[in-house]
Motif scaffolding. Structure first.
Motif, mmCIF file in Angstrom:
data_model
loop_
_atom_site.group_PDB
_atom_site.id
_atom_site.type_symbol
_atom_site.label_atom_id
_atom_site.label_comp_id
_atom_site.label_asym_id
_atom_site.label_seq_id
_atom_site.Cartn_x
_atom_site.Cartn_y
_atom_site.Cartn_z
ATOM 1 N N SER A 137 0.901 -1.272 -0.101
ATOM 2 C CA SER A 137 -0.120 -0.005 0.152
ATOM 3 C C SER A 137 0.852 1.142 0.066
ATOM 4 O O SER A 137 0.347 2.225 0.095
ATOM 5 N N PHE A 138 2.045 1.020 -0.130
ATOM 6 C CA PHE A 138 3.186 2.367 0.081
ATOM 7 C C PHE A 138 2.870 3.183 -1.229
ATOM 8 O O PHE A 138 3.003 2.748 -2.210
ATOM 9 N N LYS A 139 2.462 4.411 -0.983
ATOM 10 C CA LYS A 139 2.399 5.547 -2.208
ATOM 11 C C LYS A 139 3.690 5.986 -2.214
ATOM 12 O O LYS A 139 4.358 6.725 -1.497
ATOM 13 N N ASN A 140 4.405 5.702 -3.394
ATOM 14 C CA ASN A 140 5.625 6.348 -3.804
ATOM 15 C C ASN A 140 5.739 7.629 -4.354
ATOM 16 O O ASN A 140 6.023 7.850 -5.268
ATOM 17 N N GLN A 141 5.429 8.460 -3.463
ATOM 18 C CA GLN A 141 5.446 10.043 -3.908
ATOM 19 C C GLN A 141 5.342 11.113 -2.973
ATOM 20 O O GLN A 141 4.680 10.565 -1.875
ATOM 21 N N ASP A 142 6.098 12.059 -3.106
ATOM 22 C CA ASP A 142 6.024 12.939 -2.001
ATOM 23 C C ASP A 142 5.036 13.943 -2.412
ATOM 24 O O ASP A 142 4.070 13.912 -3.027
ATOM 25 N N GLU A 143 4.942 15.071 -1.551
ATOM 26 C CA GLU A 143 3.810 16.120 -1.499
ATOM 27 C C GLU A 143 3.929 16.907 -3.056
ATOM 28 O O GLU A 143 2.852 17.598 -3.357
ATOM 29 N N ASN B 70 4.504 15.292 -5.668
ATOM 30 C CA ASN B 70 4.195 14.016 -6.570
ATOM 31 C C ASN B 70 5.340 13.602 -7.263
ATOM 32 O O ASN B 70 5.469 12.898 -8.437
ATOM 33 N N MET B 71 6.528 13.650 -6.578
ATOM 34 C CA MET B 71 7.787 13.248 -7.232
ATOM 35 C C MET B 71 7.963 11.832 -6.341
ATOM 36 O O MET B 71 7.645 11.502 -5.106
ATOM 37 N N PRO B 72 8.638 11.006 -7.232
ATOM 38 C CA PRO B 72 9.058 9.369 -6.604
ATOM 39 C C PRO B 72 9.841 9.440 -5.349
ATOM 40 O O PRO B 72 10.973 10.456 -5.446
ATOM 41 N N LEU B 73 9.488 8.847 -4.255
ATOM 42 C CA LEU B 73 10.475 8.815 -3.209
ATOM 43 C C LEU B 73 11.554 7.670 -3.344
ATOM 44 O O LEU B 73 12.545 8.060 -2.956
ATOM 45 N N VAL B 74 11.245 6.835 -4.114
ATOM 46 C CA VAL B 74 12.007 5.372 -4.116
ATOM 47 C C VAL B 74 11.972 5.051 -5.578
ATOM 48 O O VAL B 74 10.921 5.004 -6.347
ATOM 49 N N LEU B 75 12.991 4.619 -6.025
ATOM 50 C CA LEU B 75 13.275 4.084 -7.356
ATOM 51 C C LEU B 75 12.341 2.868 -7.582
ATOM 52 O O LEU B 75 12.256 1.960 -6.512
ATOM 53 N N PRO B 76 11.625 2.657 -8.479
ATOM 54 C CA PRO B 76 10.573 1.533 -8.580
ATOM 55 C C PRO B 76 11.204 0.167 -8.576
ATOM 56 O O PRO B 76 10.791 -0.940 -7.806
ATOM 57 N N GLU B 77 12.302 0.120 -8.932
ATOM 58 C CA GLU B 77 13.345 -1.073 -8.990
ATOM 59 C C GLU B 77 13.868 -1.521 -7.475
ATOM 60 O O GLU B 77 13.697 -2.656 -7.186
ATOM 61 N N LYS B 78 13.944 -0.585 -6.573
ATOM 62 C CA LYS B 78 14.216 -0.826 -5.099
ATOM 63 C C LYS B 78 12.937 -1.423 -4.534
ATOM 64 O O LYS B 78 13.063 -2.388 -3.621
ATOM 65 N N LEU B 79 11.780 -0.964 -4.969
ATOM 66 C CA LEU B 79 10.434 -1.427 -4.134
ATOM 67 C C LEU B 79 10.253 -2.830 -4.792
ATOM 68 O O LEU B 79 9.833 -3.830 -3.917
ATOM 69 N N GLU B 80 10.754 -2.991 -6.018
ATOM 70 C CA GLU B 80 10.473 -4.584 -6.572
ATOM 71 C C GLU B 80 11.396 -5.488 -5.942
ATOM 72 O O GLU B 80 10.839 -6.556 -5.719
ATOM 73 N N GLU B 81 12.416 -5.130 -5.687
ATOM 74 C CA GLU B 81 13.488 -5.813 -5.112
ATOM 75 C C GLU B 81 13.151 -6.321 -3.773
ATOM 76 O O GLU B 81 12.903 -7.337 -3.291
ATOM 77 N N MET B 82 12.496 -5.286 -2.895
ATOM 78 C CA MET B 82 12.130 -5.607 -1.685
ATOM 79 C C MET B 82 10.907 -6.425 -1.389
ATOM 80 O O MET B 82 10.783 -7.722 -0.859
#
Length: 494
Positions: free
Chosen positions: A419-425, A427-439
């Motif tokens: 459910s993690f929303k990967n964007q800041d205030e 609307n910029m990504p906080l974490v690279l999608p590759e890192k989320l996929e790795e986790m």
């Protein structure tokens, strides 16, 4: 069929090792000859270079003592001898004897050779499962991180397979995906021979021949030209489901041959100089990266590091042979020692920076990353030694409690990650999608799918420790004491 093939292959492999002994020993029938324990000790002495204690006679007590000495030595090398007991070896039970010999082959033959490939196939990357430190002086945690994704036994198999693929990649249309049916055509054997000693094989002609003809030719050339013992016959391989262990045992001999190929000192020194120069350039590039990204966001730091690692992995390929040559410290020249130190230094810096990046993850991902690492480290910890069953019982119980406590958090971490929303205030990504996929991949493949297996392994270890403790007590009662007082004392102690 499988048992017959393994018995034949393992016997031939053992005899190829025992031929190096002075005076040489020979095994005729694996199941009966191993029962005395002498040939088993001979084998371990040749493989380890150590002198092992033994009883000289052949009565039941002396044979039992010799086998116990052999198993004790293997346990001292941290080998897990699951379901392998002295009584079963003395009886020559086929499944137990084959299991014992395979453990020895894998540890002393395949695993030792595959370790020389670790640097090639376990380079530092941003997948935490592949971070590695090649230095023998590396920290405990750094060494463990190289084995997070799968236990070393699997990694050794994978490393050997990757080496095979490298040898075959020079010859188009030869694809190897396993140590089973991929070898039926005989072409992989011939491709490896052609890579190691060009000119011995005509691969184009081989593609028009039958499987058995290719296998016969490969085994003949390997034996005559490369001096590789013939452990297999064509009919062992050209079947629907060949025995994986037998093929691995044979293939590892080709890797051993490649490690022994001579190289002129002048050529080696030139390659070492080039490698040292490349390592210096990489260290400069890495240092500049750290400075340039010092004030950047986590997202940008990770992105830049990913770019660096991608180039690093590609550029290192030409230097891998020299970086992997002569891994023993005592065999290194001064320039090779310098190269080793520079390599270890760079690997250490990369691993340290990766650890810092993991700590910089935005909440709550930083907590999930820390939890993932804790579970992964626990999964690759060496299990307690059952030689001290009383102590092992306590350690296993403690591990089970710790692991269960960690796994109680699994569902909440899974929900948070999904459910993690990967964007800041902005609307910029906080974490690279590759890192989320790795986790997510680590959480599912390394933890979710292995959770029950890990629990079973811990509980099996606990039950084995309890059983060993009980057997020790029962064995004490089996002894003859002769006097009433000594028996009463024994019962009182019990």
């Amino acid at each position: 069929q499988r048992e017959f093939t393994q018995k034949k292959t393992f016997t031939s492999w053992i005899n190829s090792i025992l031929a190096k002994r002075k005076p040489p020993s020979v095994i005729s029938d694996l199941y009966t000859d191993i029962q005395q324990g002498h040939l088993l000790l001979d084998l371990l002495e040749v493989l380890s270079g150590q002198h092992l204690p033994r009883e000289k006679g052949l009565n039941t007590f002396q044979c039992r003592s010799n086998i116990e000495n052999a198993l004790t030595f293997l346990k001292s090398r941290s080998l897990k001898l699951i379901n392998i007991h002295v009584a079963d070896v003395i009886e020559g039970k086929p499944s137990i004897v084959l299991g014992l010999i395979w453990t020895i082959i894998f540890h002393f033959h395949i695993e030792e050779l595959a370790r020389t490939l670790a640097c090639t196939y376990n380079q530092p990357s941003f997948d935490c499962s592949s971070a590695v430190d090649s230095s023998p002086k590396a920290s405990r945690s750094a060494k463990k991180s190289a084995k997070i994704k799968e236990r070393w036994k699997i990694s050794a198999t994978k490393a050997l397979l990757l080496w095979v693929k490298e040898q075959c990649s020079l010859h188009s249309s030869i694809n190897v995906t396993d140590f089973k049916s991929s070898w039926r055509s005989g072409l992989p054997f011939l491709a490896i021979i052609q890579t190691l000693q060009p000119g011995l094989v005509d691969l184009e002609k081989a593609k028009s021949r039958s499987n058995k003809e290719n296998l016969k030719e490969a085994f003949r050339i390997a034996e005559l030209e490369l001096n590789i013992p013939r452990l297999l016959e064509p009919e062992d391989v050209d079947i629907m489901n060949p025995d994986e262990k037998s093929i691995m045992t044979y293939v590892a001999q080709f890797l051993q041959y490649s490690r022994n190929l001579p190289e002129s000192e002048e050529d080696m020194q030139e390659k070492v100089r080039e490698a040292v120069s490349w390592l210096a350039a990489q260290e400069k590039k890495f240092t500049k990266l750290l400075i340039d990204t010092e004030n950047e966001t986590y997202y940008q730091k990770y992105k830049e590091m990913m770019s660096f690692m991608e180039a690093f992995h590609e550029e290192k390929k030409p230097f891998l042979p020299v970086l992997l040559s002569k891994r023993s410290e005592t065999e290194l020249s001064e320039s090779q020692q310098q190269m080793r130190e520079e390599w270890d230094k760079l690997i250490s810096q990369i691993n340290e920076w990766k650890a810092k990046l993991d700590q910089m993850l935005p909440s709550p991902l930083d907590g999930i990353e820390a939890w993932l690492q804790e579970v992964e480290h626990l999964q690759v910890e060496d299990l307690p030694d059952l030689q001290d069953p009383f102590k092992a019982m306590f350690v296993f119980r403690e591990i089970i409690v710790i692991f269960k406590g960690l796994m109680d958090c699994f569902d909440s971490h899974l929900d948070t990650l999904q459910s993690f929303k990967n964007q800041d205030e902005k609307n910029m990504p906080l974490v690279l999608p590759e890192k989320l996929e790795e986790m997510k991949r680590r959480l599912f493949s390394n933890i979710c799918f292995t959770n029950s297996n890990t629990f079973l392994e811990y509980h099996y270890g606990l039950c084995s420790a309890i059983a060993n403790e009980v057997m020790l007590k029962l064995n004490i009662c089996d002894m003859k004491y002769g006097t009433k007082e000594s028996v009463e004392s024994l019962l009182e102690n019990w």
